[in-house]
Design a protein around this motif. Structure first.
Motif, PDB file in Angstrom:
ATOM      1  N   GLY A 141       0.655  -0.924   0.041  1.00 48.06           N
ATOM      2  CA  GLY A 141      -0.181  -0.067   0.029  1.00 48.06           C
ATOM      3  C   GLY A 141       0.801   1.161   0.027  1.00 48.06           C
ATOM      4  N   MET A 142       1.984   1.220  -0.402  1.00 43.36           N
ATOM      5  CA  MET A 142       2.913   2.287  -0.330  1.00 43.36           C
ATOM      6  C   MET A 142       3.629   2.451  -1.520  1.00 43.36           C
ATOM      7  SD  MET A 142       4.767   1.961   3.456  1.00 43.36           S
ATOM      8  CE  MET A 142       5.168   3.322   3.764  1.00 43.36           C
ATOM      9  N   ARG A 143       3.948   3.499  -1.939  1.00 44.67           N
ATOM     10  CA  ARG A 143       5.095   3.429  -3.261  1.00 44.67           C
ATOM     11  C   ARG A 143       6.375   3.388  -2.604  1.00 44.67           C
ATOM     12  NH1 ARG A 143       7.169   8.585  -6.745  1.00 44.67           N
ATOM     13  NH2 ARG A 143       7.783   9.406  -4.573  1.00 44.67           N
ATOM     14  N   ARG A 144       7.034   2.051  -3.211  1.00 46.03           N
ATOM     15  CA  ARG A 144       8.148   1.533  -2.693  1.00 46.03           C
ATOM     16  C   ARG A 144       9.340   2.228  -3.786  1.00 46.03           C
ATOM     17  NH1 ARG A 144       5.546  -4.262  -2.626  1.00 46.03           N
ATOM     18  NH2 ARG A 144       5.135  -3.252  -4.964  1.00 46.03           N
ATOM     19  N   ILE A 145      10.302   2.689  -3.169  1.00 38.82           N
ATOM     20  CA  ILE A 145      11.513   3.123  -3.647  1.00 38.82           C
ATOM     21  C   ILE A 145      12.603   2.703  -3.118  1.00 38.82           C
ATOM     22  CG2 ILE A 145      12.895   5.149  -4.078  1.00 38.82           C
ATOM     23  CD1 ILE A 145      10.311   6.945  -3.679  1.00 38.82           C
ATOM     24  N   ALA A 146      13.670   1.917  -4.172  1.00 40.74           N
ATOM     25  CA  ALA A 146      15.004   1.553  -3.739  1.00 40.74           C
ATOM     26  C   ALA A 146      16.022   2.359  -4.213  1.00 40.74           C
ATOM     27  CB  ALA A 146      15.036   0.031  -4.415  1.00 40.74           C
ATOM     28  N   VAL A 152      13.445   2.844  -8.779  1.00 40.23           N
ATOM     29  CA  VAL A 152      14.805   2.352  -8.306  1.00 40.23           C
ATOM     30  C   VAL A 152      15.891   3.654  -8.787  1.00 40.23           C
ATOM     31  CG1 VAL A 152      16.688   0.654  -8.620  1.00 40.23           C
ATOM     32  CG2 VAL A 152      14.242   0.076  -8.694  1.00 40.23           C
ATOM     33  N   PHE A 153      16.574   4.038  -7.603  1.00 37.11           N
ATOM     34  CA  PHE A 153      17.702   5.131  -8.076  1.00 37.11           C
ATOM     35  C   PHE A 153      19.200   4.308  -7.710  1.00 37.11           C
ATOM     36  CE2 PHE A 153      13.783   7.417  -6.857  1.00 37.11           C
ATOM     37  CZ  PHE A 153      13.744   8.554  -7.796  1.00 37.11           C
ATOM     38  N   THR A 154      20.048   4.794  -8.485  1.00 41.41           N
ATOM     39  CA  THR A 154      21.116   3.904  -8.332  1.00 41.41           C
ATOM     40  C   THR A 154      22.314   4.825  -8.291  1.00 41.41           C
ATOM     41  OG1 THR A 154      21.360   3.502 -10.682  1.00 41.41           O
ATOM     42  CG2 THR A 154      20.437   1.714  -9.389  1.00 41.41           C
ATOM     43  N   ALA A 156      10.343   1.874 -16.919  1.00 42.52           N
ATOM     44  CA  ALA A 156       9.318   2.382 -15.669  1.00 42.52           C
ATOM     45  C   ALA A 156       9.706   2.174 -14.641  1.00 42.52           C
ATOM     46  CB  ALA A 156       7.936   1.819 -16.098  1.00 42.52           C
ATOM     47  N   ARG A 157      10.759   1.464 -14.221  1.00 43.60           N
ATOM     48  CA  ARG A 157      11.355   1.293 -12.716  1.00 43.60           C
ATOM     49  C   ARG A 157      12.619   2.210 -12.624  1.00 43.60           C
ATOM     50  NH1 ARG A 157       6.995  -0.711 -12.080  1.00 43.60           N
ATOM     51  NH2 ARG A 157       6.596  -2.913 -11.268  1.00 43.60           N
TER      52      ARG A 157
END
Length: 464
Positions: A359-364, A394-396, A411-412
């Motif tokens: 139920g959350m926007r998930r960010i890695a 996903v941020f790298t 999209a990710r």
């Protein structure tokens, strides 16, 4: 001053050094900035020479300083313990602390999970008696002797963490700690670039049995490609083995696991009976650490029911899974701080925890996993499937994580930057209320910079 830990005669006997009569100390420190009143400051040489800070340590109230050279500017009556070499002196003091202790000792090593397992042991054993455990990740050539030198005389249990960077480091530290029980957690490609193969990593980790006391016990993983090697090494040393895992025939078995976003419950089948365990942290990997810890506690002679109750006091550490609410415009985001270190195994485990945040926007936010050798770039790219399944964005950062960025579905892809300093403001600006953000990477990738930026952004937003 707190209770005396070392006095002049015992300092001389332990180190072979020279110190005037009347000196006594209540603790041991290697950091002049954090030395407590009445403690012994040990002037080690690292990036800087600790001798340059002896005066400051004494001004802060240190009861004595261990030195191996003259320190200009000190009065003739300065309380100094003169030794031939301060690292050797600290090691000798650690050996003496271990020798005089009547406690039961457990030592933990492994590629993944050793600090968390050490903290679980400390939490669980605290319900069974007085515990002394390594601070943070004090697991190297100075961390282990420092932990032993700090050992209180009345402690019932000692919990030691042992790590390594290269071959040949664990055995001497184990011989110094002389544990009654040794635990090896998961074997993973940490330091692969230095050691060359998972087999050599496992051989190094198996060296922890070298220091086991007579009649000692090794708690080893039952599953994984290196499980057989670990067991063979223990058996060759004449050590009794307790295995932990999930399959049939395992001595300490995880069963009935139920996991959620922020906690989990399960049973441990051990010694013909079951123990119910509840942990206030998510992640099946954490459950497996708890199974190993419970098996070790029983081998130490601790009451396992009390130990299981004590596990309720376990909390993930900063940089190792701590859950931190962060204020953002319109509400709160959840920071999953895994910034201390990373390899492929721990990265996948952390992504699984992120995936559980429903139920959350998930960010890695993922930084380079270092010391993986020639296969490093391919190992980073191979995380694409797990990252895409676990995170919405996903941020790298880092040259090797560029391979993961390129392998992700368009999209990710959040953004890629050269390093954590460049990525930090991008991530902080991207956070929204209701987000869950995982930050993870090797220590050398400096992902704590991103964590600090997220927290600072939240603090500024709250003050606005």
């Amino acid at each position: 001053m707190s209770a005396v830990l070392w006095e002049a005669a015992s300092l001389r006997a332990a180190t072979g050094g020279a110190v005037r009569e009347g000196v006594s100390v209540s603790g041991v420190s290697i950091d002049s900035r954090g030395v407590g009143p009445g403690e012994l400051f040990v002037a080690l040489r690292d990036a800087r020479d600790g001798h340059d800070f002896v005066g400051d340590a004494l001004a802060r109230g240190a009861g004595c300083a261990m030195v191996d050279r003259d320190v200009p500017g000190l009065g003739a009556d300065a309380p100094l313990l003169h030794v031939g070499d301060t690292l050797a002196g600290l090691t000798a003091l650690g050996a003496a602390g271990r020798a005089r202790s009547a406690a039961r000792f457990v030592a933990v090593t492994g590629s993944v999970g050793k600090t968390s397992t050490k903290e679980m042991l400390a939490a669980g054993l605290s319900a069974c008696g007085a515990v002394h455990a390594a601070t943070a990740s004090y697991n190297n050539h100075w961390g282990v002797p420092l932990t032993l030198a700090r050992m209180p005389l009345g402690a019932a249990f000692g919990v030691i963490e042992i790590g390594m960077n290269t071959r040949g480091e664990i055995a001497p530290l184990s011989r110094l700690a002389r544990p009654h029980v040794a635990v090896v957690t998961t074997i993973a490609p940490a330091h692969l670039g230095r050691l060359g193969s998972l087999e050599i990593i496992a051989e190094e980790k198996a060296d922890i049995v070298a220091g086991l006391e007579p009649g000692g016990v090794a708690v080893l993983p039952a599953e994984g490609p290196q499980a057989g090697l670990l067991r063979r090494r223990a058996e060759e040393a004449g050590v009794r083995v307790i295995t932990f895992g999930e399959g049939a025939g395992v001595d300490a078995r995880l069963a009935g696991w139920e996991g959620g976003a922020d906690r989990q419950s399960f049973r441990v089948v051990l010694g013909g009976s079951e123990i119910a365990v509840s942990l206030g942290v998510p992640g099946r990997h954490m459950a497996m650490n708890a199974v190993a810890a419970l098996a070790a506690a029983q081998a130490l002679g601790a009451d396992r029911a009390r130990f299981a109750d004590g596990l309720a006091g376990f909390a993930a550490l900063a940089g190792r899974g701590a859950r931190v609410p962060v204020p953002v415009p319109g509400g709160t985001a959840l920071l999953l701080d895994e910034s201390y270190n990373a390899n492929t195994t721990s990265m996948r485990a952390a992504l699984a925890v992120l995936a559980a945040q429903k139920g959350m926007r998930r960010i890695a936010v993922m930084g380079d996993m270092l010391e993986l050798g020639d296969e490093g770039v391919a190992m980073h790219a191979a995380l694409a499937e797990d990252a895409a399944a676990s995170a919405d964005l996903v941020f790298t950062c880092g040259p090797q994580m560029a391979a993961l960025h390129d392998a992700l579905p368009a999209a990710r892809r959040g953004a890629h930057a050269a390093d954590s300093a460049a990525l930090a403001p991008i991530v902080a600006d991207a956070l929204r209320a209701g987000d869950a953000v995982l930050v993870k990477g090797s220590l050398g990738s400096r992902m704590a910079v991103v964590v600090r930026a997220i927290k600072a952004s939240g603090a500024q937003g709250a003050a606005a």
